[in-house]
Write an enzyme that holds these catalytic residues in place. Sequence first.
Site, PDB file in Angstrom:
ATOM      1  N   LYS A   1      65.116   2.517  30.614  1.00  0.00           N
ATOM      2  CA  LYS A   1      66.444   2.763  31.191  1.00  0.00           C
ATOM      3  C   LYS A   1      66.348   3.176  32.657  1.00  0.00           C
ATOM      4  CE  LYS A   1      68.672   6.867  30.494  1.00  0.00           C
ATOM      5  NZ  LYS A   1      69.076   7.399  31.806  1.00  0.00           N
ATOM      6  N   ASN A   2      65.464   4.146  32.939  1.00  0.00           N
ATOM      7  CA  ASN A   2      65.416   4.690  34.298  1.00  0.00           C
ATOM      8  C   ASN A   2      64.744   3.754  35.300  1.00  0.00           C
ATOM      9  OD1 ASN A   2      66.767   6.890  33.407  1.00  0.00           O
ATOM     10  ND2 ASN A   2      65.023   8.313  33.494  1.00  0.00           N
TER      11      ASN A   2
ATOM     12  N   CYS B   1      76.198  18.757  34.741  1.00  0.00           N
ATOM     13  CA  CYS B   1      76.069  18.064  33.471  1.00  0.00           C
ATOM     14  C   CYS B   1      75.417  19.027  32.499  1.00  0.00           C
ATOM     15  CB  CYS B   1      75.258  16.787  33.619  1.00  0.00           C
ATOM     16  SG  CYS B   1      73.532  17.092  33.933  1.00  0.00           S
TER      17      CYS B   1
ATOM     18  N   ARG C   1      72.194  19.816  38.962  1.00  0.00           N
ATOM     19  CA  ARG C   1      71.730  18.497  39.423  1.00  0.00           C
ATOM     20  C   ARG C   1      72.411  18.009  40.694  1.00  0.00           C
ATOM     21  NH1 ARG C   1      70.643  14.570  34.399  1.00  0.00           N
ATOM     22  NH2 ARG C   1      69.147  13.668  35.830  1.00  0.00           N
TER      23      ARG C   1
ATOM     24  N   ASP D   1      61.961  14.810  30.346  1.00  0.00           N
ATOM     25  CA  ASP D   1      62.720  14.003  29.386  1.00  0.00           C
ATOM     26  C   ASP D   1      62.060  13.958  28.001  1.00  0.00           C
ATOM     27  OD1 ASP D   1      64.629  13.519  31.273  1.00  0.00           O
ATOM     28  OD2 ASP D   1      64.072  11.438  31.667  1.00  0.00           O
TER      29      ASP D   1
ATOM     30  N   ARG E   1      73.142   6.150  24.934  1.00  0.00           N
ATOM     31  CA  ARG E   1      72.937   5.961  26.374  1.00  0.00           C
ATOM     32  C   ARG E   1      71.499   5.530  26.666  1.00  0.00           C
ATOM     33  NH1 ARG E   1      73.465  10.779  29.615  1.00  0.00           N
ATOM     34  NH2 ARG E   1      72.694   9.256  31.064  1.00  0.00           N
TER      35      ARG E   1
HETATM   36  C1  UD1 Z   1      65.697  11.364  37.100  1.00  0.00           C
HETATM   37  C2  UD1 Z   1      65.853  10.696  35.770  1.00  0.00           C
HETATM   38  C3  UD1 Z   1      66.008  11.762  34.676  1.00  0.00           C
HETATM   39  C4  UD1 Z   1      64.851  12.739  34.717  1.00  0.00           C
HETATM   40  C5  UD1 Z   1      64.660  13.302  36.122  1.00  0.00           C
HETATM   41  C6  UD1 Z   1      63.403  14.158  36.258  1.00  0.00           C
HETATM   42  C7  UD1 Z   1      66.939   8.611  36.370  1.00  0.00           C
HETATM   43  C8  UD1 Z   1      68.159   7.776  36.319  1.00  0.00           C
HETATM   44  N1  UD1 Z   1      67.021   9.845  35.817  1.00  0.00           N
HETATM   45  O1  UD1 Z   1      66.886  12.104  37.359  1.00  0.00           O
HETATM   46  O2  UD1 Z   1      66.040  11.094  33.416  1.00  0.00           O
HETATM   47  O3  UD1 Z   1      65.100  13.804  33.837  1.00  0.00           O
HETATM   48  O4  UD1 Z   1      64.559  12.228  37.089  1.00  0.00           O
HETATM   49  O5  UD1 Z   1      62.294  13.429  35.906  1.00  0.00           O
HETATM   50  O6  UD1 Z   1      65.911   8.180  36.840  1.00  0.00           O
HETATM   51  N2  UD1 Z   1      67.172  17.969  43.128  1.00  0.00           N
HETATM   52  C9  UD1 Z   1      67.821  18.672  44.126  1.00  0.00           C
HETATM   53  N3  UD1 Z   1      68.554  17.983  45.034  1.00  0.00           N
HETATM   54  C10 UD1 Z   1      68.664  16.618  44.990  1.00  0.00           C
HETATM   55  C11 UD1 Z   1      68.002  15.904  43.972  1.00  0.00           C
HETATM   56  C12 UD1 Z   1      67.257  16.612  43.049  1.00  0.00           C
HETATM   57  O7  UD1 Z   1      67.739  19.905  44.199  1.00  0.00           O
HETATM   58  O8  UD1 Z   1      69.342  16.051  45.842  1.00  0.00           O
HETATM   59  C13 UD1 Z   1      66.357  18.694  42.131  1.00  0.00           C
HETATM   60  C14 UD1 Z   1      66.971  18.616  40.727  1.00  0.00           C
HETATM   61  O9  UD1 Z   1      67.932  19.622  40.510  1.00  0.00           O
HETATM   62  C15 UD1 Z   1      65.739  18.791  39.858  1.00  0.00           C
HETATM   63  C16 UD1 Z   1      64.637  18.081  40.664  1.00  0.00           C
HETATM   64  O10 UD1 Z   1      65.123  18.014  42.006  1.00  0.00           O
HETATM   65  O11 UD1 Z   1      65.393  20.153  39.770  1.00  0.00           O
HETATM   66  C17 UD1 Z   1      64.296  16.693  40.198  1.00  0.00           C
HETATM   67  O12 UD1 Z   1      65.492  15.956  40.008  1.00  0.00           O
HETATM   68  P1  UD1 Z   1      65.546  14.378  40.220  1.00  0.00           P
HETATM   69  O13 UD1 Z   1      64.169  13.816  40.156  1.00  0.00           O
HETATM   70  O14 UD1 Z   1      66.370  14.077  41.401  1.00  0.00           O
HETATM   71  O15 UD1 Z   1      66.353  13.907  38.927  1.00  0.00           O
HETATM   72  P2  UD1 Z   1      67.214  12.599  38.846  1.00  0.00           P
HETATM   73  O16 UD1 Z   1      66.699  11.614  39.826  1.00  0.00           O
HETATM   74  O17 UD1 Z   1      68.648  12.951  38.841  1.00  0.00           O
END
Ligand code: UD1
Length: 426
Positions: A22-23, A116, A121, A311, A405
């Site tokens: 999915k990701n 969420c 996030r 995950d 999902r």
């Molecule tokens: C992606 C995955 C999700 C997985 C996560 C961590 C997809 C579609 N989803 O989510 O399934 O659980 O990686 O492996 O690929 N953060 C910030 N600011 C930002 C972005 C992130 O502070 O702008 C922090 C987040 O709160 C978290 C960490 O960085 O603590 C990692 O998050 P991130 O890797 O961005 O998660 P997603 O990309 O949303």
Amino acid sequence: MEKLIIDGGIPLRGELRISGAKNAALPLIAATLLAPGEHVLKNVPDLRDTRTFLKLMENLGISWQYDGHILKVDATHLNFSEASYELVKTMRASVLVLGPLLARLGKAKVSLPGGCAIGERPIDFHIKGFEQMGVNIKLEQGYVDAEVYESMQGTHIYFDIPSVTGTENIIMAATLAQGTTTIKNAAKEPEVGNLIDMLQGMGAKIEGKNSDTLIVHGVEKLQPANCTIIPERIETGTYLIAAGATGGEVTITDCQPAHLPALLEKLRFAGFVVEQNADSIYLNAGKISENGGAIRSTDIKTMPYPGYPTDLQAQFMALMTLADGVSVVNETIFENRFMHVAELRRMGARIQIDGHSAVVKGKGISGLIGAPVMSTDLRASSSLVIAGLAASGRTTISRIYHLERGYEKLVDKLSNLGARVWKEQE
Ligand code: UD1
């Protein structure tokens, strides 16, 4: 709404084929926006999130055909640049259209995802990165309203934390920017690598795949892609843990064992026989019963790849409720990712939360008892499925749309492994 019923206590046995990730599928679909023409993506999983993303593409003016896991996207007519709250609230990954829309149209308006079930996030890293590349961003009425000043410019970007979708968004924008973009502390998840493969096939110039420093040299235009989605490592891990929790024996095929280094070691430590080949994994829980029926308590700490994946945290916690002894589950990625704990407790699990850690007092392999429980998010739900499969008696999981999902044909796949599981209307 549908619910899932599981009559537990049956060891999972047999062979199971893994779907596409999915990701990986979602960012690869987003990347088709970068080049007009017909793109072909193979091994695309048929999931609720895939369908939601395709609806979003349609709203942007893009046409597609999806048949037998092959997705053809015609990205010639990209007429709109807005992703509405209605879509983004059901799937955060919608923010992945920001980078490609800015690169191709010079503007994008995407709803802010908001909170969420697993925490706040934010997407501040994405926004800061785009601003550094010359994008003017306003946050108004819950939307990120972004417009390129003159042109997107290559720059140096450093992520405080390696963000998966943040890295993907910036890479996509940088492929068509002027000059070179360097991303430091980039995410190294295999799904980022899959996106880089696709973009390179489209003519993008990217160095540093699988490392934490990515260098993207902007090019003038890209060609349509022909790319295959990598196997779903989280689905692979979920079925392995489920087989272990039920005392089963499974062979998982069409997967990528190399993408699950931390989990496979943890499963071996817990006492399971785990053998891996190039694209399959065999797990046997038989040794556990030879050892007096005890799963060894095993600590995990979630980390960015190649660390233990967040995950797969909830699923491993479900397994540890069946261990002999105490294990500690430390969640370092998302602050609120223990929603499954209260539900697992309803099934008899003994778990205490202490800040970012959960202390699990395992009750042995027959420690869980079926109960009515509720899905809260995608991966929390899969931990309830594992608990239900291992528990004695009947477990009813409501709100299973969360599971749909991210898990393709869950009921069929589990039934083929011998589980007694079915869906009913709530
Ligand atoms: C992606 C995955 C999700 C997985 C996560 C961590 C997809 C579609 N989803 O989510 O399934 O659980 O990686 O492996 O690929 N953060 C910030 N600011 C930002 C972005 C992130 O502070 O702008 C922090 C987040 O709160 C978290 C960490 O960085 O603590 C990692 O998050 P991130 O890797 O961005 O998660 P997603 O990309 O949303």
